[in-house]
Design an enzyme around this catalytic site. Structure first.
Site, PDB file in Angstrom:
ATOM      1  N   ASP A  14       0.822  -1.207   0.000  1.00  0.00           N
ATOM      2  CA  ASP A  14       0.000   0.000   0.000  1.00  0.00           C
ATOM      3  C   ASP A  14       0.865   1.270   0.000  1.00  0.00           C
ATOM      4  OD1 ASP A  14      -2.304   1.455   0.022  1.00  0.00           O
ATOM      5  OD2 ASP A  14      -2.706   1.209   2.157  1.00  0.00           O
ATOM      6  N   HIS A  31       3.479   3.104  -8.786  1.00  0.00           N
ATOM      7  CA  HIS A  31       3.276   1.684  -9.105  1.00  0.00           C
ATOM      8  C   HIS A  31       4.519   1.089  -9.764  1.00  0.00           C
ATOM      9  CE1 HIS A  31      -0.780   2.009  -7.824  1.00  0.00           C
ATOM     10  NE2 HIS A  31      -1.231   2.672  -8.870  1.00  0.00           N
ATOM     11  N   LEU A 125      11.283 -20.975  -4.115  1.00  0.00           N
ATOM     12  CA  LEU A 125      10.264 -20.038  -3.614  1.00  0.00           C
ATOM     13  C   LEU A 125       9.002 -20.046  -4.492  1.00  0.00           C
ATOM     14  CD1 LEU A 125       9.815 -17.550  -1.579  1.00  0.00           C
ATOM     15  CD2 LEU A 125      10.469 -16.127  -3.530  1.00  0.00           C
TER      16      LEU A 125
HETATM   17  C1  FPP Z   1      -1.725   0.289  -3.398  1.00  0.00           C
HETATM   18  O1  FPP Z   1      -1.252   1.590  -3.504  1.00  0.00           O
HETATM   19  C2  FPP Z   1      -1.235  -0.518  -4.455  1.00  0.00           C
HETATM   20  C3  FPP Z   1      -1.992  -1.066  -5.461  1.00  0.00           C
HETATM   21  C4  FPP Z   1      -3.431  -0.865  -5.632  1.00  0.00           C
HETATM   22  C5  FPP Z   1      -1.399  -1.882  -6.461  1.00  0.00           C
HETATM   23  C6  FPP Z   1      -0.151  -2.564  -6.024  1.00  0.00           C
HETATM   24  C7  FPP Z   1       0.532  -2.894  -7.237  1.00  0.00           C
HETATM   25  C8  FPP Z   1       1.847  -2.843  -7.456  1.00  0.00           C
HETATM   26  C9  FPP Z   1       2.924  -2.616  -6.468  1.00  0.00           C
HETATM   27  C10 FPP Z   1       2.309  -3.066  -8.787  1.00  0.00           C
HETATM   28  C11 FPP Z   1       1.534  -4.114  -9.519  1.00  0.00           C
HETATM   29  C12 FPP Z   1       2.232  -5.362  -9.531  1.00  0.00           C
HETATM   30  C13 FPP Z   1       2.556  -5.963 -10.649  1.00  0.00           C
HETATM   31  C14 FPP Z   1       3.282  -7.227 -10.611  1.00  0.00           C
HETATM   32  C15 FPP Z   1       2.215  -5.357 -11.924  1.00  0.00           C
HETATM   33  P1  FPP Z   1      -2.314   2.719  -3.738  1.00  0.00           P
HETATM   34  O2  FPP Z   1      -2.335   3.048  -5.179  1.00  0.00           O
HETATM   35  O3  FPP Z   1      -3.619   2.332  -3.157  1.00  0.00           O
HETATM   36  O4  FPP Z   1      -1.654   3.873  -2.916  1.00  0.00           O
HETATM   37  P2  FPP Z   1      -2.402   5.010  -2.102  1.00  0.00           P
HETATM   38  O5  FPP Z   1      -3.189   4.317  -1.032  1.00  0.00           O
HETATM   39  O6  FPP Z   1      -1.273   5.823  -1.574  1.00  0.00           O
HETATM   40  O7  FPP Z   1      -3.255   5.738  -3.087  1.00  0.00           O
END
Ligand code: FPP
Length: 241
Positions: A14, A31, A125
């Site tokens: 997150d 991201h 893994l």
């Molecule tokens: C949360 O941060 C994260 C997500 C919704 C997506 C997590 C995805 C990745 C790290 C990359 C995707 C993975 C692959 C393998 C393609 P948020 O956007 O909700 O952050 P915020 O809460 O600060 O808005």
């Protein structure tokens, strides 16, 4: 106290958006950096002797985000799948996805199947991506699957136990996580592995996911080792009176 490191660690990655915003960047930059971190954590977890890592990469609720952000996430996923298949094969790692295939783009579904089948016999893994995943949906899907069998065989319902039910979940072949790590300071489970996290230790980090490092993972593991895991029982050395 326990000496063992967690066998299965689950991550809620997150804070990508907030990380980017604080730097005046587009959310997608967060991201992109998040994917790099994920790759580093996969490598580090393997070196530390962790057996399974599960990452919450895209939830069933994430479709509500702006199309531009969803498209970028799918692009990163596409690139990740292309690059990681070889990397996973080279390192004897197994790749698994949990979640509903639809409505992920068809070409992504095909790449997922290819990555899963090409790495299925690897013994290192296990890397699990939760994609288009929602825990309540998973439980409903399990109930539906179980019911189709139970309607043909009364005995199945009579014999049903939590252990048997868990074989109908997307994670049927995986042990439950021992440790859940969520970054960004939010203290929620957010519809992630509700069934499987029943006895997991929870670790909430104040950093955003794009800042999460191997040292942070080591710190979470050190903390995990200090926890008393009783699974609803009592310590062996405690007297009952
Ligand atoms: C949360 O941060 C994260 C997500 C919704 C997506 C997590 C995805 C990745 C790290 C990359 C995707 C993975 C692959 C393998 C393609 P948020 O956007 O909700 O952050 P915020 O809460 O600060 O808005």
């Amino acid at each position: 106290m326990q000496d063992k490191i967690p066998k299965h660690i689950a991550f809620i990655m997150d804070g990508n958006g907030r990380w980017a915003k604080e730097r005046g960047l587009a959310r997608t930059a967060g991201h992109r950096r998040g994917v790099q971190r994920l790759k580093e954590i996969v490598r580090g977890a393997s070196e530390l002797g962790v057996e399974i890592v599960t990452f919450f990469a895209f939830s069933t609720e994430n479709w509500d985000r702006p199309k531009k952000e969803i498209d970028a996430l799918m692009r990163y996923l596409d690139k990740f799948l292309d690059g990681q298949i070889k990397e996973l094969e080279r390192n004897n790692m197994r790749f698994r996805v949990i979640g509903q295939g639809n409505p992920l783009p068809k070409f992504i579904q095909q790449k997922i199947q290819k990555a899963e089948s090409r790495t299925k016999d690897n013994t290192g893994l296990i890397v699990v991506l939760a994609l288009n995943y929602g825990s309540r949906q998973e439980i409903v899907d399990a109930v539906k699957r179980f019911t189709t069998y139970a309607l043909k065989d009364d005995a199945l319902l009579k014999q049903l136990t939590p252990e048997i039910f868990s074989r109908y979940l997307y994670t049927a072949d995986l042990p439950d996580p021992d440790l859940l790590i969520r970054t960004s300071g939010e203290m929620r489970i957010s519809n992630f592995m509700l069934w499987q996290l029943s006895y997991a230790e929870l670790y909430f980090f104040n950093k955003y996911w794009p800042d999460f490092t191997i040292n942070d993972l080591k710190e979470a593991i050190r903390d995990f080792k200090t926890r008393e895991r009783r699974f609803g029982g009592i310590d062996a050395d405690q007297e009952v009176n």
